[in-house]
Design a protein around this motif. Structure first.
Motif, short mmCIF file in Angstrom:
data_model
loop_
_atom_site.label_atom_id
_atom_site.label_comp_id
_atom_site.label_asym_id
_atom_site.label_seq_id
_atom_site.Cartn_x
_atom_site.Cartn_y
_atom_site.Cartn_z
N LEU A 74 0.81 -1.16 -0.06
CA LEU A 74 0.08 0.01 0.06
C LEU A 74 0.84 1.26 -0.08
CD1 LEU A 74 -2.98 -0.94 2.45
CD2 LEU A 74 -2.67 -0.87 0.00
N THR A 75 1.83 1.07 0.57
CA THR A 75 2.75 2.27 0.82
C THR A 75 3.41 2.52 -0.68
OG1 THR A 75 3.53 1.72 3.06
CG2 THR A 75 4.83 3.11 1.72
N ALA A 76 3.61 1.51 -1.37
CA ALA A 76 4.18 1.85 -2.70
C ALA A 76 3.17 2.42 -3.46
CB ALA A 76 4.60 0.22 -3.33
N ILE A 77 2.03 1.90 -3.56
CA ILE A 77 0.97 2.11 -4.27
C ILE A 77 0.68 3.74 -4.06
CG2 ILE A 77 -1.55 2.19 -4.72
CD1 ILE A 77 -1.44 -0.60 -4.12
N ARG A 78 0.55 4.42 -2.84
CA ARG A 78 0.42 5.45 -2.34
C ARG A 78 1.46 6.44 -3.02
NH1 ARG A 78 -1.37 3.51 2.73
NH2 ARG A 78 -3.72 3.19 2.46
N GLU A 79 2.56 6.02 -2.96
CA GLU A 79 3.88 6.88 -3.47
C GLU A 79 3.85 6.95 -4.98
OE1 GLU A 79 7.82 5.70 -1.57
OE2 GLU A 79 6.64 5.72 0.20
N LEU A 80 3.30 5.96 -5.62
CA LEU A 80 3.38 5.68 -7.03
C LEU A 80 2.10 6.30 -7.74
CD1 LEU A 80 4.87 2.28 -7.33
CD2 LEU A 80 6.21 4.40 -8.11
N ILE A 81 1.10 6.13 -7.33
CA ILE A 81 -0.20 6.13 -8.14
C ILE A 81 -0.63 7.56 -7.70
CG2 ILE A 81 -2.11 4.99 -8.62
CD1 ILE A 81 0.03 3.37 -9.72
N GLU A 82 -1.35 8.19 -8.62
CA GLU A 82 -2.01 9.57 -8.41
C GLU A 82 -3.25 9.51 -7.40
OE1 GLU A 82 -2.57 10.95 -12.33
OE2 GLU A 82 -0.70 10.89 -12.85
N GLU A 126 4.53 -11.93 -6.55
CA GLU A 126 4.51 -11.65 -7.70
C GLU A 126 3.48 -10.96 -8.42
OE1 GLU A 126 6.34 -14.27 -6.85
OE2 GLU A 126 8.43 -13.83 -7.39
N ARG A 127 2.15 -11.60 -7.92
CA ARG A 127 0.75 -10.99 -8.51
C ARG A 127 0.62 -9.54 -8.09
NH1 ARG A 127 -2.53 -15.83 -6.32
NH2 ARG A 127 -4.47 -14.60 -6.69
N LEU A 128 1.19 -9.24 -6.78
CA LEU A 128 1.11 -8.05 -6.45
C LEU A 128 1.97 -7.05 -7.14
CD1 LEU A 128 0.51 -8.69 -2.53
CD2 LEU A 128 -1.05 -7.39 -3.86
N SER A 129 3.24 -7.44 -7.13
CA SER A 129 4.23 -6.66 -7.76
C SER A 129 3.92 -6.34 -9.21
CB SER A 129 5.75 -7.10 -7.43
OG SER A 129 5.71 -8.32 -8.30
N SER A 130 3.45 -7.13 -9.87
CA SER A 130 3.30 -7.23 -11.34
C SER A 130 1.99 -6.24 -11.67
CB SER A 130 3.18 -8.42 -12.14
OG SER A 130 1.92 -9.05 -11.48
N PHE A 131 1.26 -6.25 -10.87
CA PHE A 131 -0.07 -5.49 -10.83
C PHE A 131 0.24 -4.20 -10.69
CE2 PHE A 131 -3.77 -3.16 -9.04
CZ PHE A 131 -4.79 -3.32 -10.34
N ILE A 132 0.90 -3.83 -9.63
CA ILE A 132 1.37 -2.30 -9.20
C ILE A 132 2.10 -1.82 -10.35
CG2 ILE A 132 2.48 -0.76 -7.57
CD1 ILE A 132 1.85 -2.90 -5.32
N ILE A 133 2.98 -2.48 -11.02
CA ILE A 133 4.17 -1.86 -11.91
C ILE A 133 3.19 -1.60 -12.99
CG2 ILE A 133 6.08 -2.27 -13.17
CD1 ILE A 133 6.97 -4.22 -10.82
N ALA A 134 2.27 -2.39 -13.28
CA ALA A 134 1.61 -2.35 -14.84
C ALA A 134 0.70 -1.04 -14.52
CB ALA A 134 0.97 -3.56 -14.96
#
Ligand SMILES: NC(=O)c1ccc[n+]([C@@H]2O[C@H](COP(=O)([O-])OP(=O)(O)OC[C@H]3O[C@@H](n4cnc5c(N)ncnc54)[C@H](O)[C@@H]3O)[C@@H](O)[C@H]2O)c1
Ligand SMILES: N[C@@H](CCO)C(=O)O
Ligand code: NA
Length: 820
Positions: A74-82, A126-134
């Protein structure tokens, strides 16, 4: 099409994912199509295993660990996604995490964690990381989609390391990519079975995924993106000068990874290697590094060795005995028994005498291995045909690797000579007939030194490094330091030799620095941060540092360091010294030092012991080596005395001249060593020994030169007081000689019977000693070959500059010996 694979660290945080995205965005803009395989965020796979174990053991804290896993994503998402896109991404991730929570609750209730559940658990990473990156890529204008590899990679149902069904998988992948042209962000490591259950691909799983996709898609290249600059010549944590390789072959990569270079694990890349697809190892955090290319070819033909690898901890087991000779089936029994016991062998050697078989195992297998052999060969041991099993520990394996060493003589010689010169003895050797790898077993304590020495020999042939330890920074030591300072640049650029002063000391302070002290500083500045010093501590530390290509330079007077020479030499450290005490003390110690140097194959050099920088000892040794016999040696061997008697003239005070000689750096720290004849006695003794006579110090006859009161004075200052009283005495002798047309000289002689004498003589004007000037020494060798016309060596025989220069030359000689 290229397949790119990003490992855990590369996708380990929002910042790193941004870095990955910028690399992918460049690809997208260049119009080059890529498929991207990603690992789980770093640390997540281990946490997923741990959370499963906790749940299975009924440990409620699995819940907090799960929260932890959730928070990372979730931290990664908050930092990456608008913000306006966040809810959709978070919703998907929450769904996944809810699934994960359900599965964990099941495991918790059943107290059971099967391999099947473990595979499902791990797939979340991997399912989480690949989704966030995409999602992030799409937001950044790179059209991308997650591809859950379970949709295309088909395996059997062996959980924890399933086998791929390539026929089904390949066609599923090609079909999928024909229908989807967005950039695919693929879950590495995971797959599914025919019945649709989640499976994983085992160790190095994401690399394997990349190879599977690369092969299926006939990729032009597979790029493995990691966090270091490709494959390096050796471990950079041990060898700071290690550097990245441009190219190596699959086989070389295989050998390197076997020996601990962890960048790629080639077995997992087999599908791509079979199709001859090039691999390129790149650095996510340094995209400008073009990468290490791995193909079928080794490339770089003029490099016989491409890498040096090591395994730090191994044990050697040896089975020996007459019962092994010529008996077929012994090795089969040995290896069979070990295999059944699950003991894996890292290296095997057997000499053709068949008397013994030695092999290396992990230390954790040593005891077990020994026991297995003792059981297998119980009868033979009982009857004495096989000896008790020997196990040796604290060993390392070191290997040079390279395809181009095939059929090239001299490579192994270089390996052995470098180890030999650094005092590293080899316990076992193995080389396969593929000539891809020469492995040696050495003592673990020498691994650091050996890796550095070998790296220098094989990879830095145009640059050598000498590690210099300097004890004594007085007149000579400091002059030497200044000469090295002046010459450092020349040696580096013209001779490719770097002089690293790694240790320095005077009698008060000592300081060490493995990467080299800053010699642009004064000696006071160099020593400023030093610790309390003495010769023992200095030498202890030097031996403990165990650096390659080491030289000990003793510029102290007295004995405190001299006592330690034998041990220093036995520790394979070469010595150069102007200090005469070792060679002019007891014969026993002189011979011990000579023997120690010979035994270890290191240098013990002391040309400045006689005649300072003048070549005296070297030529004498050359005469003897070439079979000449020394018949007589005559010499003016004291720079101080030479200066005194060459300068002494009517109206001068002898004591004042002695003070001058001291100021000019000719005298020993205590001038009585010179005036009392001790220094000359030492020198003639050294020459006698070098000429082959086994003399003791007491065998040298010194006719008294100084009045007893001078010798008895308590200090150097008191000595000068006494010396003044003797001025008249010296003047009387001088005047008498002058009246006869003669000059006073302190002459040392060694005759054919090996008798050594030092005496004050008045020599006539035709005598070669008559015309000496300044601090000149003169040595006259009469030998079988130099019989009617003796060999004469003449020149300044004392003084800081010439002495330091002589020591300096020997440092370079030692350097050339060690490094070539
Ligand atoms: N002056 C010459 O022309 C000449 C020629 C040939 C050989 N030598 C020899 O060179 C050597 C050095 O002479 P120097 O004139 O430089 O002497 P010095 O007294 O000027 O310097 C000696 C240095 O050694 C240090 N030292 C002494 N004992 C020590 C110990 N136990 N541990 C650490 N450091 C210690 C001192 O602190 C000082 O830095 C002597 O052995 C001398 O016989 C001198
Ligand atoms: N003190 C010595 C130095 C050179 O060994 C001399 O005067 O000759
Ligand atoms: Na000399």
């Amino acid at each position: 099409m290229k397949v790119l694979k990003f490992g855990g660290t590369s996708v380990g945080s929002a910042k790193n994912i941004q870095q990955v995205a910028s690399i992918l965005s460049d690809y997208q803009q260049s119009g080059q199509r890529v498929a991207v395989v990603v690992s789980a965020m770093s640390g997540i796979t281990n946490k997923l295993i741990e959370v499963g174990n906790r749940a299975a053991s009924g440990d409620e804290t699995y819940k907090s660990l799960l929260k932890d896993i959730e928070a990372t994503h979730l931290t990664a998402i908050r930092e990456l996604i608008e913000v306006r896109r966040q809810s959709k991404t978070i919703a998907f991730v929450k769904l996944l995490l809810n699934d994960l929570e359900d599965i964990l609750r099941g495991i918790f209730l059943l107290r059971e964690l099967s391999l099947r559940s473990l595979d499902i658990l791990q797939s979340f990473g991997e399912r989480l990381s690949s989704f966030i990156i995409a999602e992030y890529l799409s937001q950044e204008g790179v059209p991308a989609a997650q591809l859950d590899a379970r949709a295309v990679v088909r395996t059997n149902s062996v959980f924890g390391g399933a086998k791929v069904d390539f026929v089904t998988t390949n066609s599923a992948i090609t079909k999928y990519f024909a229908e989807n042209d967005k950039m695919q962000i693929i879950t590495g490591f995971v797959a599914s079975s025919e019945s649709g259950e989640t499976t994983t691909l085992g160790r190095g799983g994401s690399d394997y995924s990349a190879a599977i996709f690369g092969a299926a898609l006939n990729a032009k290249e597979i790029e493995i993106w990691t966090d270091v600059d490709g494959v390096m010549t050796t471990d950079p944590r041990v060898v700071p000068t290690a550097f990245s390789l441009q190219q190596l072959s699959y086989e070389e990569a295989m050998e390197m990874s076997h020996f601990g270079a962890k960048v790629i694990y080639p077995p997992t890349l087999q599908p791509a290697i079979k199709k001859n697809i090039a691999l390129r190892i790149r650095n996510t955090f340094n995209p400008s590094f073009p990468g290490t290319l791995v193909t079928a070819k080794s490339g770089q033909e003029d490099w016989p060795v491409k890498g040096i690898s090591s395994i730090k901890e191994i044990s050697l087991i040896t089975l020996s005995g007459s019962g092994l000779i010529g008996v077929p089936g012994v090795s089969s029994r040995l290896f069979g028994a070990l295999a059944r016991g699950g003991v894996s062998m890292i290296l095997i050697t057997q000499a053709s005498s068949e008397h013994s078989i030695t092999f290396a195992v992990a230390p954790s297998d040593a005891v077990k291995g020994k026991k297995i052999i003792e059981e297998e060969f119980f009868n033979e041991m009982a009857s004495g045909k096989v000896n008790p099993v020997e196990v040796e520990g604290n060993l390392s394996i070191l290997a040079i690797i390279g395809e181009n060493m095939k059929e090239r003589p001299g490579v192994a010689a270089k390996l052995f000579s470098a180890l030999g010169k650094n005092g590293v003895s080899i316990s076992a050797i193995a080389q396969g007939s593929s000539e891809l790898n020469v492995s040696v077993v050495i003592e673990q304590k020498h691994l650091y030194k050996s890796l550095n020495a070998l790296h220098e020999i094989f990879f830095l042939s145009d640059m050598a490094e000498l590690n210099v330890f300097m004890l004594g920074l007085g007149l000579i030591g400091n002059t030497l330091l200044n000469q090295m300072k002046d010459q450092a640049e020349y040696l580096l650029t013209e001779r490719n030799l770097r002089l690293n002063i790694v240790g320095a000391a005077n009698s008060k302070k000592m300081i060490f620095n493995e990467t080299g002290l800053d010699i642009s500083l004064s000696k006071e500045e160099i020593l400023a941060e030093g610790e309390a010093s003495n010769a023992e501590l200095f030498v202890e530390k030097m031996i403990e540092m165990n650096l390659p290509n080491s030289v000990f330079v003793d510029c102290t007077p007295g004995e405190s360091a001299v006592k330690l020479y034998e041990n220093i030499l036995l520790n394979s450290i070469s010595i150069t010294t102007p200090n005469k005490i070792a060679n002019s003390g007891t014969l026993e110690y002189y011979l011990k030092c000579q023997a120690a140097a010979k035994r270890r194959g290191v240098k013990f050099l002391y040309e400045t012991n006689v005649g300072a920088g003048l070549p005296v000892i070297g030529p004498l040794q050359d005469l003897r080596r070439s079979g000449d016999k020394i018949i007589k040696i005559e010499g003016i061997l004291s720079g101080t005395l030479s200066y005194l008697f060459n300068t002494f003239a009517a109206g001068m005070k002898f004591s004042e001249l002695v003070k001058q000689a001291k100021e000019m750096g000719y005298t020993e720290p205590d001038p009585r060593d010179d005036l009392g004849g001790v220094d000359v006695a030492r020198k003639i003794l050294i020459l006698a020994r070098e000429a082959g006579y086994h003399l003791e110090p007491s065998d040298v006859v010194v006719e008294p030169i100084l009045p007893q009161a001078c010798l008895d004075a308590a200090s150097v200052d008191d000595f000068f007081v006494e010396l003044e009283k003797a001025n008249d005495l010296f003047e009387k002798q001088r005047a008498e000689a002058e009246a006869e047309g003669k000059a006073l000289r302190i002459v040392a002689t060694l005759d054919e019977e090996g008798k050594a004498v030092v005496s004050l003589q008045a020599v006539g004007s035709t005598h070669p000693f008559y015309g000496l000037v300044g601090s000149d020494n003169m040595v006259v060798f009469t030998s079988r070959r130099y019989f009617s016309e003796p060999l004469v060596i003449r020149g300044p025989g004392a003084g800081a500059e010439v002495t330091a220069a002589g020591v300096f030359a020997e440092i370079i000689t030692i350097g050339n010996f060690l490094i070539n």
